[in-house]
Design an enzyme around this catalytic site. Structure first.
Site, PDB file in Angstrom:
ATOM      1  N   GLU A   1     -11.148  25.470  50.458  1.00 35.24           N
ATOM      2  CA  GLU A   1     -11.351  25.743  51.876  1.00 35.24           C
ATOM      3  C   GLU A   1     -12.604  26.587  52.119  1.00 35.24           C
ATOM      4  O   GLU A   1     -12.595  27.558  52.880  1.00 35.24           O
ATOM      5  CB  GLU A   1     -10.115  26.433  52.475  1.00 35.24           C
ATOM      6  CG  GLU A   1      -8.873  25.569  52.411  1.00 35.24           C
ATOM      7  CD  GLU A   1      -7.666  26.199  53.084  1.00 35.24           C
ATOM      8  OE1 GLU A   1      -7.749  27.376  53.489  1.00 35.24           O
ATOM      9  OE2 GLU A   1      -6.641  25.519  53.217  1.00 35.24           O
TER      10      GLU A   1
ATOM     11  N   GLU B   1      -3.443  20.634  49.034  1.00 29.27           N
ATOM     12  CA  GLU B   1      -2.578  21.725  49.491  1.00 29.27           C
ATOM     13  C   GLU B   1      -1.765  21.176  50.648  1.00 29.27           C
ATOM     14  O   GLU B   1      -2.327  20.711  51.635  1.00 29.27           O
ATOM     15  CB  GLU B   1      -3.416  22.933  49.915  1.00 29.27           C
ATOM     16  CG  GLU B   1      -2.635  24.218  50.098  1.00 29.27           C
ATOM     17  CD  GLU B   1      -3.586  25.416  50.239  1.00 29.27           C
ATOM     18  OE1 GLU B   1      -4.484  25.556  49.393  1.00 29.27           O
ATOM     19  OE2 GLU B   1      -3.419  26.186  51.200  1.00 29.27           O
TER      20      GLU B   1
END
Length: 841
Positions: free
Chosen positions: A434, A509
């Protein structure tokens, strides 16, 4: 379980077979350097110089004695004013470690290295008052050369200073030398650190080609060297087979210049190889012998596995040619009540529980793991997504890794890959999670730079990153990775595949469902923003932060897009820090797009800002911080182990205040049809639809008694589960996960205490305070209950039960065998005890 070290001198007998009688200890030693340290928190008061404690004559007699690994942060105390994001524990600041040690006079002329598997963080090392090096990244494994300043035949002093900056992590990082430390001694001509690289370029049932590359270095002078290789099988305990399955005689003589390195490669053929797989994790070991003018100068063994691992854009992940869905979880590095200090048994227990659920894959979020995790994954049959960084140039917290990225990212990434690339469990390298650069027009160039570093060290595994911005899959980032990981984007799988049909895709994720074990709130809502109250979260498994989903939504995304390789759920276990939705920073509540949800979230945010947040640990785990299973455990088990007859009902059935009220019932099962009974009366039979992942009876009216589900599969009775109204709490039940332990000062037993009624049935809504006592050669090193809001010190010998359960962790004493008796007591309840047997090794 006995772990085989990652790079170890083989026994003298094995060396003798290769080189005519030389002894392993003559050429290489690798000794644990964990014992006998002195520690103090902070720089010594009153010192004239900030580094005064680095000098040999410094008086450390008043410092604390301890053995490594050590995490100073988990010792607490918890404080309400500390940030919940990092666990409300004091992990930041400066810490010093010092150790006196004697080198034998016979070590003169040898190289002496200190290998540190992990120290949090910004480490600096001195030996005998001379600075020898350090490493800033707290998750890296690294080495310093003590040779120039070490004194064989006399006393030596190593001093290590760590400096953990505040606001340098988004979760609990721990503090201290929290992984193992080793003293390594070699001859001047030896295999470099992480200097062997074993690959299997051709694999079939008939034979496998094994390439063994050795990087040999020569210190102080040039050397004429040769390398020979033997390959042996390894059994489950790490013991070598009696005879090699392949052997290659010495290479031609190669010159290694003084203080330089040279790579020598040998290719061997293993007939009828036993392939490493999740179901059968067979391993081998390559024994590398270095000689100079016929004399052995080094012997190193490298465990590895023979297997093929391929990601395919249409078929997902293929292991040895067979599709294997990635039933994965993300894992932070802390071990709950033990903090970040590595303990092999605690790791093993985590993996045992995950395997029971059906997990076959681990993502190391968001950093290189402890080496022991990969050793265990190799041995137990897990595949691993090995991740490097949580950020690059752009920060997530003011003092995080971005401050070191420019100078250290290449060193860190290369060191990680060289350390880990021989593990058969490792199937991909992740360069980031991220990262904010996703939104930058030139960000893909940095992603490409990191990918090329990774490929330069290992071209046998793909490179990936975990992306959470939708545009990342369409703005250039998809062209610089070999496999694409999406965080929380099950709705994007189809679009991404259509735009890049050549690119394998997986859920890097997923879900981020939040729940508290044994907590159920009413009314039950499918609105994911609901279900949180009183600093707990409902265990109906429907609540999630704005960016996330229930498990069911992710399952549907994969089933609708069968090319997806699988998922890594956030998270396998609860972990210290990040207690969403009760973090101190609750601005994520405003990420809703629906105006009505935004209004509700803003109101909740205003309320929360007036409250001191008590939560210390996450709610994301499928298993809680103490290692107790939440309801979600059985939801994932039902999907990941479809051939296992199982059924799990929720909620519990102790609701005296709900008599006559609607109390929804959910069933997680691997069956396809079930009938629900309340006190013997059928409440209906339900069939699972093609995208149903739980069966629901949403209109059940509560009556005390017995709730029972009878499950069918393909028309035949398959499994059943029962929950019943219990009597009042009457006694404690005690059970240990292991009754026989090693008296090595490291082995652990995890002892569960259950509050039960007179008939031995667990009473789910009890919170009695339990007192623990231990007799015998051991210690209670921690207690816990899985309650994210419990701020009692982990070292306390008293612990309130949380919804009927509490945990004590018992550690043995080194060299002291005997019986350990753990006793649990609570006011008004019948106590219980369990006896453990510790055995000398």
């Amino acid at each position: 379980m006995t772990l085989l070290p990652r790079s170890l001198t083989i026994v003298a007998l094995g060396v003798a077979l290769l080189c005519g009688g030389a002894h392993a200890a003559d050429v290489r030693e690798r000794q644990s350097f964990d014992a006998g340290w002195r520690f103090t928190k902070g720089d010594p008061a009153g010192s004239a110089a900030p580094d005064a404690a680095s000098q040999p004559a410094f008086d450390d007699a008043a410092w604390r004695k301890l053995d490594l690994p050590h995490d100073w942060g988990v010792e607490g105390p918890f404080k309400q004013e500390y940030p919940g994001e990092t666990g409300k524990l004091p992990w930041w600041g400066v810490g010093w470690y010092r150790k006196h040690f004697t080198l034998p006079a016979g070590d003169a002329g040898r190289r002496v290295y200190l290998d540190i598997d992990g120290a949090m963080s910004h480490a600096k090392v001195w030996v005998n008052g001379q600075y020898v090096g350090g490493w800033p990244y707290g998750y890296a494994s690294w080495r310093v050369d003590l040779t120039p300043y070490a004194k064989p035949g006399s006393d030596n002093v190593v001093a290590i200073r760590l400096d953990n900056p505040e606001k340098s992590s988004r979760w609990y990082p721990g503090g201290g030398i929290y992984r193992h430390v080793w003293l390594v001694k070699t001859t001047p001509v030896h295999v470099a650190q992480y200097g062997t690289f074993v690959t299997t370029p051709q694999v079939s049932k008939a034979q496998a080609t094994v390439s063994v590359q050795a990087t040999v270095e020569s210190n102080g002078r040039a050397a004429q060297v040769q390398v020979a290789t033997e390959i042996y099988t390894l059994d489950a305990a790490g013991k070598r087979g009696a005879a090699p399955v392949a052997r290659q005689a010495a290479t031609k003589v190669t010159k290694v210049e003084a203080d330089r390195q040279a790579q020598l490669t040998q290719t061997l053929t293993v007939p009828q190889p036993k392939l490493w797989s999740i179901a059968s994790p067979q391993r081998y070991v390559a024994v590398t012998t270095v000689t100079e003018n016929g004399q052995v100068t080094d012997v190193v063994e490298t465990p590895f596995g023979i297997r093929s691992a391929v990601f395919d854009a249409n078929n997902g992940f293929l292991l040895n040619g067979q599709r294997v869905p990635l039933n994965g979880v993300c894992m932070h590095h802390d071990l709950g009540a033990l903090g970040s200090a590595i303990n092999e048994r605690a790791l093993e227990r985590q993996l045992e529980l995950l395997r029971e659920m059906g997990t076959n894959a681990i993502r190391t979020s968001h950093n290189p793991p402890a080496p022991e995790l990969l050793d265990l994954a190799d041995r137990m049959g897990f595949v691993v997504l090995d991740e490097a960084f949580d950020m690059w140039h752009e920060q997530k917290t003011p003092n995080d890794y971005h401050t070191s990225f420019d100078e250290w990212h290449e060193k860190d990434l290369r060191a990680q890959i060289r350390r880990d690339r021989n593990h058969p469990s490792v199937i991909a390298w992740s360069t980031g999670n991220e990262i904010p650069e996703q939104g930058k027009p030139e960000g893909w160039k940095l992603a490409a730079h990191l990918a090329e570093i990774a490929r330069g060290e290992d071209r046998t595994r793909p490179v990936t990153s975990a992306y959470n911005h939708t545009d990342s899959g369409y703005n250039g980032f998809q062209n610089v990775v070999d496999i694409f990981g999406y965080n929380y984007k099950p709705g994007e799988y189809g679009k991404m595949h259509a735009s890049a049909p050549y690119l394998p895709i997986y859920g890097s994720e997923t879900a981020s469902t939040v729940s508290s074990r044994g907590e159920y709130f009413f009314p039950v809502s499918d609105d994911k923003s609901k279900g949180a109250a009183n600093f707990q979260v409902s265990s109906y498994d429907l609540t999630a932060p704005p960016w996330a989903t229930s498990p069911d939504v992710e399952f549907k995304g994969q089933d609708d897009n069968p090319f997806v390789a699988g998922e890594f759920v956030w998270t396998g276990f609860d972990y210290l820090g990040e207690p969403t939705p009760y973090n101190d920073d609750t601005t994520n509540l405003l990420n809703f797009t629906d105006p009505a949800q935004q209004t509700r979230a803003a109101q909740e945010l205003a309320t929360l800002k007036k409250i001191a947040m008590p939560s210390r640990s996450s709610y994301f785990g499928i298993i809680d911080l103490a290692g107790f299973k939440k309801d979600r455990f059985w939801l994932y088990q039902a999907r990941w182990r479809p051939d296992l007859p199982m059924a799990h009902l929720l909620p519990h059935w102790n609701w005296p205040e709900r008599v006559g009220q609607v109390t929804p019932v959910h069933l997680y099962t691997s069956g396809d049809e079930a009938e629900l009974f309340l006190n013997g009366k059928s409440l209906g039979r339900k069939k699972r639809g093609p995208r149903d992942y739980r069966l629901r009876w949403d209109d059940v009216v509560y009556q005390p008694g017995t709730l029972k589900a009878v499950v069918y599969k393909k028309g035949k009775r398959w499994a059943e589960d029962t929950v019943a109204t219990t009597g009042a709490p009457a006694k404690l039940l005690v059970s240990a996960d292991r009754a026989k332990l090693r008296a090595d000062g490291k082995d652990l037993s995890f002892v569960t205490v259950t509050i039960a009624d007179k008939d031995g049935r667990p009473v789910p809504r009890t919170h009695d305070r339990i007192t623990f006592k231990l007799s015998g050669p051991g210690a209670i090193v921690a207690t816990d209950n899985g309650d994210a809001t419990d701020l009692e010190a982990f070292q306390s010998l008293q612990r309130k039960a949380f919804n009927g359960l509490a945990l004590a962790i018992v550690k043995t004493k080194a060299g002291e065998a005997g019986k350990l008796t753990l006793t649990a007591s609570a006011d008004g309840l019948e106590g219980a005890q369990v006896t453990l047997d510790t055995q000398a090794q």
